[in-house]
Structure formats: structure tokens, C-alpha cells
Write a protein that holds these residues in place. Structure first.
Motif, PDB file in Angstrom:
ATOM      1  N   VAL A  58     -10.751 -28.648 -34.098  1.00  0.00           N
ATOM      2  CA  VAL A  58     -10.529 -28.303 -35.446  1.00  0.00           C
ATOM      3  C   VAL A  58      -9.144 -28.122 -35.908  1.00  0.00           C
ATOM      4  CG1 VAL A  58     -11.383 -27.164 -37.459  1.00  0.00           C
ATOM      5  CG2 VAL A  58     -12.703 -28.273 -35.958  1.00  0.00           C
ATOM      6  N   SER A  59      -8.716 -26.888 -34.899  1.00  0.00           N
ATOM      7  CA  SER A  59      -7.376 -26.466 -35.090  1.00  0.00           C
ATOM      8  C   SER A  59      -6.287 -27.364 -34.881  1.00  0.00           C
ATOM      9  CB  SER A  59      -7.193 -25.134 -34.367  1.00  0.00           C
ATOM     10  OG  SER A  59      -8.056 -24.009 -34.619  1.00  0.00           O
ATOM     11  N   LEU A  60      -6.465 -28.190 -34.037  1.00  0.00           N
ATOM     12  CA  LEU A  60      -5.554 -29.096 -33.538  1.00  0.00           C
ATOM     13  C   LEU A  60      -5.212 -30.270 -34.639  1.00  0.00           C
ATOM     14  CD1 LEU A  60      -6.285 -29.542 -29.724  1.00  0.00           C
ATOM     15  CD2 LEU A  60      -4.129 -28.431 -30.942  1.00  0.00           C
ATOM     16  N   GLU A  61      -6.425 -30.648 -35.222  1.00  0.00           N
ATOM     17  CA  GLU A  61      -6.462 -31.578 -36.271  1.00  0.00           C
ATOM     18  C   GLU A  61      -5.767 -30.866 -37.786  1.00  0.00           C
ATOM     19  OE1 GLU A  61     -10.424 -32.447 -37.088  1.00  0.00           O
ATOM     20  OE2 GLU A  61     -10.440 -33.965 -35.564  1.00  0.00           O
ATOM     21  N   ALA A  62      -5.907 -29.635 -37.648  1.00  0.00           N
ATOM     22  CA  ALA A  62      -5.165 -29.027 -38.896  1.00  0.00           C
ATOM     23  C   ALA A  62      -3.672 -28.986 -38.570  1.00  0.00           C
ATOM     24  CB  ALA A  62      -5.671 -27.594 -39.167  1.00  0.00           C
TER      25      ALA A  62
END
Length: 349
Positions: free
Chosen positions: A197-201
Motif C-alpha cells: 500500500v505504501s509503495l502504491e502511494a
């Protein structure tokens, strides 16, 4: 040395006026018919104007010498004096004011040598044929300089505006990316889903920042921005990105049907305020965004629950204040209870 076409056109007009009109002037004054040296001097006086914008000193020197010699040899007054007036105007427009004054004085004294009409009439002649063109040239120079100064100020202002936009877009994006990268590294082994999720953000924030930067570069190149204008409708998405980065944000936005420039200013003020909270606050700090209208003013109120303390205004706060003042408003910061940014912008009539 490239001679502008305007100088060619002026020289041609003065040459025809001098050659044709001087013959008529001689007949009206009862003077003898002009000879070849007279026509040569008339031609030389007009030809000096070819260099008026590239070599104004040469222009006034050649034209003055030709006219002084013409009058000194006893030839009649006539359109040749137009070349002298044009030369004085040129040197006043394109050369230094001091140099123009010296040239006008030399020209006037050169005519005085051959003058036979009395000192009073000489002063009158000097005022009409030298002083007035000189003053007109100086005024034209002042006008041109003011136009250039205004353009330079406009260019500097636009560059500062673009620099502020780039600062806000890139600075916000990098802050969110740095925060999300730290979260991803922290949970990478224990919670891969959270790391994803953080990488997608990070991916989404980087894409948005690049699009914003590309839009500003398109504006700098003179192209129309490819992205739609940012406004109040984008504030919820901004708050969502901040929550994903670990900053809890509450929003209360009143849409007052503002024009695009007002909406962009409000968005950038909120964006920079939340970015500062994300950069400088400790874990657990929350932020609140309120945009509302009261008594003909649009109020932007961004606060956080951080620890009160001293602060130094940086480029971010200076940029926010500039955005508010550009619309006739004000911006205040207060660090007595957490940190608060309060902008008040008059509503457009």
C-alpha cells in the motif's frame, strides 16, 4: 552592422524632401539657384540618418557638419533643417542624455557661426529645431525604458510564481514519498500488504508530482497546461494522501463558487501547511483544515496538535503569504497552541 528598415525609410523621405523642397525654398527666398555642392551637402545631411539607431553619435556629427557647412556657404534655409532635427531626436533617443545635450549645443553653436538674423532669432530657431526634438527624444527614451522595466518586472514575477509552484508541487510530493518510503521499509518483512500500500502511494504521489511539474514546465514554455486546474474539490484527495502517509487530517470545506485563481491559492496554502506538519511534527499529531466564508472573506484555517514552540519562517510560509497577498488577503501563523496557519482572502465581487 545591420541597419533597420525604418532608418532607410526615414533617410529616403528626408532626402526627397531636402532635394525637392530646398529648390523651392531657394526660389521663395530669392536666392540663387542651388549648385552641385549644395545638393551634395543636402544629400549628406540626410544620409547621416542611416546610422541613427546604430551609431547616433555619427549621425549627429555627419548631419551637423553638413548643415553647418551648407549654411556657412550661404545657401538658403529649407528642408535640410529637418535632417538636423531628426539627428538631434535620434541622439537624444539612442545615446546618453549628457551626450545628446553636448551634441545639441555643438549643433546650435555651429549654426550660430553662419547666423545673420540676430541673437534673439537664433535662440528662437534653436528652441524650435534643436530643443524640442531633443526633449521629444529624451521622453521617448524614458517611455521605452519604463516599458522594458515593466516587462522585466513581469518576467521576474512570473518566474517567482513558477518557482513557488514547483516548490509546492515537488516539495509536497517528496515529503509524502519520504514518509511512505519509511513506512514501507518499517513493515516490509512483517506486513507485506501494508508495504505494498505504501509503495502504491509512492507511485501515485510521484506520478501526480511529475504531472504537476510537467504542467508548470509547459506554462514556462508557453504551452497550455495539460492538466485541469486544481481547486477545492481536490482537497479531500489531498487529505486522503496525508492520511496514507500517517497524518490524520480532518477537513471542512465550504465551496463558495470561487474562481480558479482563488481555488488554486487555497489548495496550495492547505497543501503547504499539511506538508509542513508532515515534515516537522512528531507521531500522533493530527491536523484540521477548515475553509469557510465570513463577512465577505474566505478564511483558510489549518491547525495541528503539535507541541508549541519557536519557529523560523521559511520559503513555504513566505510563499503562502505571497499567494494570499496576491489576492488582496493576509496570512498569519501562530505557534502558541500547536501550529496554525490562517489566511483571509477577500471574496471576489
Amino acid at each position: 552592422m545591420r541597419i533597420p528598415w525604418q532608418d532607410f525609410a526615414l533617410t529616403t523621405a528626408l532626402l526627397f524632401a531636402g532635394l525637392g523642397g530646398t529648390t523651392v525654398a531657394a526660389r521663395l527666398q530669392g536666392a540663387d539657384p542651388l549648385d552641385a555642392p549644395a545638393y551634395l551637402l543636402v544629400t549628406l545631411a540626410a544620409a547621416g540618418l542611416l546610422l541613427r539607431s546604430v551609431r547616433p553619435v555619427w549621425t549627429v556629427a555627419v548631419t551637423t557638419a553638413a548643415i553647418a557647412l551648407y549654411l556657412g556657404l550661404g545657401y538658403p534655409y529649407g528642408p535640410v533643417l529637418l535632417s538636423g532635427a531628426a539627428a538631434v531626436y535620434a541622439v537624444a533617443t539612442y545615446a546618453a542624455v549628457e551626450l545628446a545635450a553636448v551634441a545639441a549645443l555643438v549643433y546650435s553653436l555651429a549654426v550660430l557661426v553662419s547666423w545673420d538674423g540676430g541673437i534673439v532669432s537664433w535662440f528662437t530657431w534653436s528652441a524650435g529645431w534643436i530643443l524640442l526634438p531633443g526633449v521629444a527624444g529624451v521622453l521617448m527614451k524614458v517611455r521605452r525604458k519604463s516599458v522594458v522595466d515593466s516587462r522585466e518586472k513581469a518576467v521576474i514575477s512570473e518566474r517567482l510564481r513558477l518557482a513557488q509552484e514547483v516548490h509546492d508541487v515537488v516539495g509536497h510530493g517528496l515529503s509524502v514519498i519520504a514518509m511512505q518510503a519509511g513506512v514501507a521499509l518499517y513493515v516490509l518483512d512483517r506486513d507485506p500488504a501494508k508495504a505494498r500500500v505504501s509503495l502504491e502511494a509512492i507511485r501515485d504521489t510521484a506520478k501526480e508530482s511529475l504531472e504537476g511539474l510537467r504542467s508548470e514546465l509547459d506554462t514556462l514554455r508557453g504551452s497550455a497546461p495539460l492538466t485541469p486546474a486544481i481547486g477545492l474539490a481536490d482537497l479531500p484527495a489531498l487529505a486522503a494522501r496525508m492520511r496514507e502517509a500517517g497524518l490524520e487530517v480532518s477537513t471542512e470545506v465550504e465551496d463558495a463558487g470561487l474562481p480558479e485563481n482563488h481555488q488554486l491559492a487555497v489548495y496550495r496554502i492547505v497543501q503547504e501547511s499539511l506538508t509542513n506538519v508532515l515534515r516537522h511534527s512528531s507521531p500522533g499529531v493530527t491536523a484540521s483544515v477548515r475553509v469557510y466564508t465570513v463577512r465577505g472573506e474566505l478564511v483558510v484555517h489549518v491547525t495541528d496538535t503539535g507541541t508549541p514552540g519557536a519557529f523560523t519562517e521559511g520559503h513555504g510560509i513566505t510563499g503562502m503569504r505571497s499567494r494570499a497577498e496576491a489576492l488582496g488577503g493576509t496570512l498569519e501563523v501562530d505557534a502558541s497552541h500547536g501550529f496554525a496557519v490562517i489566511a483571509r482572502i477577500p471574496l471576489p465581487s
